[in-house]
Scaffold this motif. Sequence first.
Motif, PDB file in Angstrom:
ATOM      1  N   PRO A   1       0.821  -1.222   0.000  1.00  0.00           N
ATOM      2  CA  PRO A   1       0.000   0.000   0.000  1.00  0.00           C
ATOM      3  C   PRO A   1       0.856   1.274   0.000  1.00  0.00           C
ATOM      4  N   GLN A   2       1.989   1.263   0.692  1.00  0.00           N
ATOM      5  CA  GLN A   2       2.855   2.442   0.720  1.00  0.00           C
ATOM      6  C   GLN A   2       3.448   2.705  -0.661  1.00  0.00           C
ATOM      7  N   ALA A   3       3.896   1.652  -1.360  1.00  0.00           N
ATOM      8  CA  ALA A   3       4.473   1.824  -2.691  1.00  0.00           C
ATOM      9  C   ALA A   3       3.429   2.313  -3.682  1.00  0.00           C
ATOM     10  N   ILE A   4       2.234   1.765  -3.603  1.00  0.00           N
ATOM     11  CA  ILE A   4       1.162   2.192  -4.504  1.00  0.00           C
ATOM     12  C   ILE A   4       0.805   3.656  -4.240  1.00  0.00           C
ATOM     13  N   GLY A   5       0.723   4.034  -2.963  1.00  0.00           N
ATOM     14  CA  GLY A   5       0.434   5.423  -2.613  1.00  0.00           C
ATOM     15  C   GLY A   5       1.498   6.372  -3.129  1.00  0.00           C
ATOM     16  N   TYR A   6       2.768   6.000  -2.993  1.00  0.00           N
ATOM     17  CA  TYR A   6       3.860   6.841  -3.479  1.00  0.00           C
ATOM     18  C   TYR A   6       3.806   6.972  -4.994  1.00  0.00           C
ATOM     19  N   ALA A   7       3.577   5.867  -5.699  1.00  0.00           N
ATOM     20  CA  ALA A   7       3.493   5.907  -7.165  1.00  0.00           C
ATOM     21  C   ALA A   7       2.326   6.787  -7.604  1.00  0.00           C
ATOM     22  N   MET A   8       1.183   6.650  -6.946  1.00  0.00           N
ATOM     23  CA  MET A   8       0.025   7.476  -7.298  1.00  0.00           C
ATOM     24  C   MET A   8       0.320   8.949  -7.041  1.00  0.00           C
ATOM     25  N   GLN A   9       1.032   9.241  -5.959  1.00  0.00           N
ATOM     26  CA  GLN A   9       1.389  10.625  -5.655  1.00  0.00           C
ATOM     27  C   GLN A   9       2.298  11.183  -6.745  1.00  0.00           C
ATOM     28  N   LEU A  10       3.293  10.401  -7.168  1.00  0.00           N
ATOM     29  CA  LEU A  10       4.188  10.853  -8.234  1.00  0.00           C
ATOM     30  C   LEU A  10       3.444  11.050  -9.555  1.00  0.00           C
ATOM     31  N   LEU A  11       2.575  10.105  -9.878  1.00  0.00           N
ATOM     32  CA  LEU A  11       1.865  10.171 -11.154  1.00  0.00           C
ATOM     33  C   LEU A  11       0.821  11.283 -11.197  1.00  0.00           C
ATOM     34  N   SER A  12       0.368  11.740 -10.043  1.00  0.00           N
ATOM     35  CA  SER A  12      -0.662  12.777 -10.021  1.00  0.00           C
ATOM     36  C   SER A  12      -0.084  14.187 -10.068  1.00  0.00           C
ATOM     37  N   ARG A  13       1.214  14.321  -9.951  1.00  0.00           N
ATOM     38  CA  ARG A  13       1.831  15.655  -9.963  1.00  0.00           C
ATOM     39  C   ARG A  13       1.820  16.242 -11.360  1.00  0.00           C
ATOM     40  N   GLN A  14       1.678  17.548 -11.411  1.00  0.00           N
ATOM     41  CA  GLN A  14       1.741  18.258 -12.686  1.00  0.00           C
ATOM     42  C   GLN A  14       3.212  18.420 -13.072  1.00  0.00           C
ATOM     43  N   PRO A  15       3.548  18.308 -14.364  1.00  0.00           N
ATOM     44  CA  PRO A  15       4.947  18.438 -14.784  1.00  0.00           C
ATOM     45  C   PRO A  15       5.598  19.722 -14.305  1.00  0.00           C
ATOM     46  N   CYS A  16       4.853  20.850 -14.277  1.00  0.00           N
ATOM     47  CA  CYS A  16       5.464  22.109 -13.859  1.00  0.00           C
ATOM     48  C   CYS A  16       5.848  22.099 -12.384  1.00  0.00           C
ATOM     49  N   LEU A  17       5.220  21.265 -11.580  1.00  0.00           N
ATOM     50  CA  LEU A  17       5.546  21.202 -10.158  1.00  0.00           C
ATOM     51  C   LEU A  17       6.817  20.388  -9.903  1.00  0.00           C
TER      52      LEU A  17
END
Length: 189
Positions: free
Chosen positions: A160-176
């Motif tokens: 669950p921690q790895a999935i949460g981290y991946a989702m957090q990375l994938l949800s970021r906008q490129p400019c951020l």
Amino acid sequence: YDIASCLVGSEMCIRDSRLTDSDPHKQGNRVAILSFGADRQVVYKPRDVRIDEALSGAHLAPDAQGPRQSLLEMAGADAMTYRFLPRQQANVDYGYVQFLPHSDAQDHVIDATDAPRVFGDLGRAIGALMLAGASDLHHENIMVSGGRFYFTDLEFALSPQAIGYAMQLLSRQPCLLYTSPSPRDKRQS
């Protein structure tokens, strides 16, 4: 469901089996090699192999939404995938895995012309597996067969921690992701 026809390509009877010296699973159960004769073997794993299949499986069966790909197939490392047959009986998970010969010296030889492709696949695969939270990548869990690398025992990934981290990375906008000011911004200040 016939194990042999799924993983070794023909219907046969089990001719021999041997226990391995692998890490014990679930109350001391061990991995076994099942032999169907004529150099056709399958690996029995006394644990759930669905995570391994999702990460490094080849030719995954389609589901209700259609065709499926493993993570390594999506990462472009198709040559590093192999077959899995997850099973469950009486609420006990186990599975069968395609046997990959890896004891001959020739299995470890990588031709110079293939090296860029082999090591490119390895880099893409390691990157994808690390993003998926695979934390047990060491020399005993990486096999070399036929001049290709293969990963085994990936059951600690997709926590669950790895999935949460991946989702957090994938949800970021490129400019951020890149916050350094551009030369144009510096001129305006």
